[in-house]
Design an enzyme around this catalytic site. Sequence first.
Site, PDB file in Angstrom:
ATOM      1  CD  GLU A 174      -3.036  -1.309   2.024  1.00 17.09           C
ATOM      2  OE1 GLU A 174      -3.098  -0.453   2.921  1.00 17.09           O
ATOM      3  OE2 GLU A 174      -3.863  -2.234   1.923  1.00 17.09           O
ATOM      4  CG  HIS A 415     -15.742  -6.566   6.352  1.00 17.18           C
ATOM      5  ND1 HIS A 415     -15.402  -5.798   7.441  1.00 17.18           N
ATOM      6  CD2 HIS A 415     -14.643  -6.600   5.567  1.00 17.18           C
ATOM      7  CE1 HIS A 415     -14.149  -5.365   7.303  1.00 17.18           C
ATOM      8  NE2 HIS A 415     -13.671  -5.840   6.180  1.00 17.18           N
ATOM      9  CG  HIS A 416     -15.199 -13.050   7.166  1.00 18.56           C
ATOM     10  ND1 HIS A 416     -15.191 -14.276   6.538  1.00 18.56           N
ATOM     11  CD2 HIS A 416     -16.417 -12.926   7.763  1.00 18.56           C
ATOM     12  CE1 HIS A 416     -16.370 -14.875   6.755  1.00 18.56           C
ATOM     13  NE2 HIS A 416     -17.126 -14.075   7.483  1.00 18.56           N
ATOM     14  CD  GLU A 417      -9.446  -6.320   9.026  1.00 16.23           C
ATOM     15  OE1 GLU A 417      -9.587  -5.584   8.052  1.00 16.23           O
ATOM     16  OE2 GLU A 417      -8.435  -7.052   9.177  1.00 16.23           O
ATOM     17  CG  HIS A 485      -9.478  -5.068   1.088  1.00 15.19           C
ATOM     18  ND1 HIS A 485      -9.495  -3.703   1.082  1.00 15.19           N
ATOM     19  CD2 HIS A 485     -10.309  -5.460   0.090  1.00 15.19           C
ATOM     20  CE1 HIS A 485     -10.306  -3.272   0.141  1.00 15.19           C
ATOM     21  NE2 HIS A 485     -10.828  -4.314  -0.476  1.00 15.19           N
ATOM     22  CD  GLU A 510      -8.382   1.347   2.257  1.00 13.67           C
ATOM     23  OE1 GLU A 510      -9.470   0.786   2.124  1.00 13.67           O
ATOM     24  OE2 GLU A 510      -7.424   0.848   2.869  1.00 13.67           O
TER      25      GLU A 510
HETATM   26  C1  NOJ Z   1      -8.580  -2.008   5.329  1.00 17.88           C
HETATM   27  C2  NOJ Z   1      -9.370  -2.229   4.095  1.00 17.88           C
HETATM   28  O1  NOJ Z   1      -8.618  -1.925   2.951  1.00 17.88           O
HETATM   29  C3  NOJ Z   1     -10.609  -1.384   4.188  1.00 17.88           C
HETATM   30  O2  NOJ Z   1     -11.330  -1.477   2.980  1.00 17.88           O
HETATM   31  C4  NOJ Z   1     -11.415  -1.802   5.371  1.00 17.88           C
HETATM   32  O3  NOJ Z   1     -12.527  -0.931   5.498  1.00 17.88           O
HETATM   33  C5  NOJ Z   1     -10.592  -1.734   6.652  1.00 17.88           C
HETATM   34  N1  NOJ Z   1      -9.361  -2.407   6.477  1.00 17.88           N
HETATM   35  C6  NOJ Z   1     -11.331  -2.363   7.813  1.00 17.88           C
HETATM   36  O4  NOJ Z   1     -11.397  -3.745   7.647  1.00 17.88           O
HETATM   37 CA    CA Z   2      -6.131  -1.763   2.784  1.00 20.63          CA
END
Ligand code: NOJ
Ligand code: CA
Length: 715
Positions: A174, A415-417, A485, A510
Amino acid sequence: MRKLILPFLLFVAAITAQAQILRSPNGLVSLEFKMTTEGTPTYSLRFKDKVIVRDSRLGFELKDQPQLTSRFRILRSETSETNEVWKPVWGEVAAIRNQYRQYAITLQQKLDGSTPGRQIIVRFRLFNDGIGFRYEFPEQDQLKEFSVTDEKTEINLTGDHKAFWIPGDYDTNEYRYSTTKLSGINALNASKADEIGTRSPFADNAVQTPLMLKTADGVYINIHEAALLNYPAMYLVIDPKNFSAVTHLAPSRDGTKAVLHTPSVTPWRTIIVSDDARQILASKTILNLNEPSKIADTSWIKPQKFVGVWWEMHIGTGTWNYADVADTSLTGTDWRSLKPNGKHAANTANVKRYIDFAAKNNIQGVLVEGWNIGWEDWYGKMKEQVFDFVTPYPDFDVQELRKYAASKGVKLIMHHETSASVENYDRRVDDAFKFMKANGYDAVKTGYVGRILPKGEFHDGQWMVNHYTRIAGKAAAMQIMIDAHEPVRPTGLHRTYPNWMASEAARGNEFNAWSIGNPPEHETILPFTRLMGGPMDYTPGIFQIKLDKYGRKEQVHTTLAKQLALYVTMYSPLQMAADLPENYEKYSDAFQFIRDVPTDWDDSAYLEAEPGDHLTIARHAKGKDEWYLGAITDENGRTSAAPLAFLSRGKKYVATIYGDAIDAHWEKNPQAYKIESFIVDASTALRLSLAPGGGAAVSIKPASPSDMKKYKNYK
Ligand code: NOJ
Ligand code: CA
């Protein structure tokens, strides 16, 4: 499907130490393979008889075993030819020609007279636009399980080329791109200048791939890899004095690079070459080097546009977390007792608002982030048990939203963070996928923000590479589409796993919300670098470009019209309309382009391109005689020339141009756009005037009799 496969053995060469030369089917790319007097294999590469890669050595260093770098002899070499056409499940074109000459050289290493010696195969494929080569380790008694401590593949270049690069970093891609000569690369400085997130750069002069180069005499060279499986990602360490490059692999927790068992193969190292930058964008070599789809029935894989409860968190008007408490932990907390902060965005009413908006505007999906418990413990805490991926916050009604989305014909996107707590995710993912299917979700955005747990693994190491592939396979078995991501950057694996539709793995839109952002040239470089490996979830479509409305100093470095053009220039089968519904309602006439634009294509025409400066691409919608064109520029305004020769001869179309207004400027006047429609045909050449940091988007649809009366001919 037209399919013509011509694999035939041209010759099985006798044992020879002579240089061997192989040419691509069109003869423009040629490779010379030689052994040095020490028995080290080398190759060099020419394009139109210009040397592109000087003699470069091949080999490996192994742990606790003799090196695989010298004392080889050629045991066998075989040549064959392939020419076939295959159809991707989705993509920039409906059919792809895979045409190459292959050269497989079996090398035997004799360390002493008594043992039979170890064998490796170097397999080269010569395409009309470049090469791929990989190492293969056949099953043999002398080589069973082994640890690679370094791959020693050289790519020795011929001069101080212009390079578009980001720092070699085991954990992230990034970064903003730097454009320098090869001799001017300083990765650690570039990394320091970007003080955000997880950073693990490792050498002054190490860069990531895809690396885009341009020689002084106008040859474009793209270096990357294909089919990264069970192996770490590759970087290039550049010698700034003689412009040689040598591979460097992301390490594992134990300090080695890869543990392999025979039989096994490495990813393909790819070098794509052309004297026309448009041909780099058109190349299908990386995809062709990947294995065909592992998924037999692909009918459930659906390219789509989506909106999401997302940008509001990035601009700070909403939160992922439900309560403003620090350091709770997942286990033992009664979430019903927490006091809501009043800004939690993933609440049922707000999600319904997005569902309504999607249903009205030809948007198929709605992503919801922050729906599940754990976000109080998220960023920077390095906790192992952050998320369980199945427990919603109290204000997010799973059942109600399942019914509501279904009634509107819209799909929710999960969404799976993982917060990079990857063993935790591995343990929970089966239940998480079951939960998805039970509640009507068939796509998931995964995320790997932060340092990987277990400690010592890197985002780009072999362990994580295997994790991403394992998740893609599990998802395929459950008919789930993935948008990853923070994974390793793609290498064309979407041919093999067409459900792994997009990845971020670069600096997305973002960053414009909360950092110094992406300069206007950023999107003119990405197609030549990150996108060479596969689609990117860049999240285009921000209309409220200056964020002062939300009390922020940041802005997106773009005009509004350029945001529209990105739907064409930044190919992805999962394409977000990233801004808030109210901003789209406010500029509803411009939003028409996003309503219309498809995410899957029959054909693509690369009309103009120069990395770092500008590009113009036109694409034919899948199964429909409509074309969509995007032209973008860097910080310099310019006029794009777009001949419409790709249109059906003799047929009239309406071209609707969503362009920068005459006084538009990414910084001074980013929202100034104008929309005009004209009658055009295959003899029309559009002249699109692009503002500094601007762009133009054009939809081209067959003209009806009433259109013919309503609109003027384009002049
Ligand atoms: C980074 C991701 O690129 C973004 O899209 C996401 O909203 C945040 N992490 C939270 O998971
Ligand atoms: Ca990111």
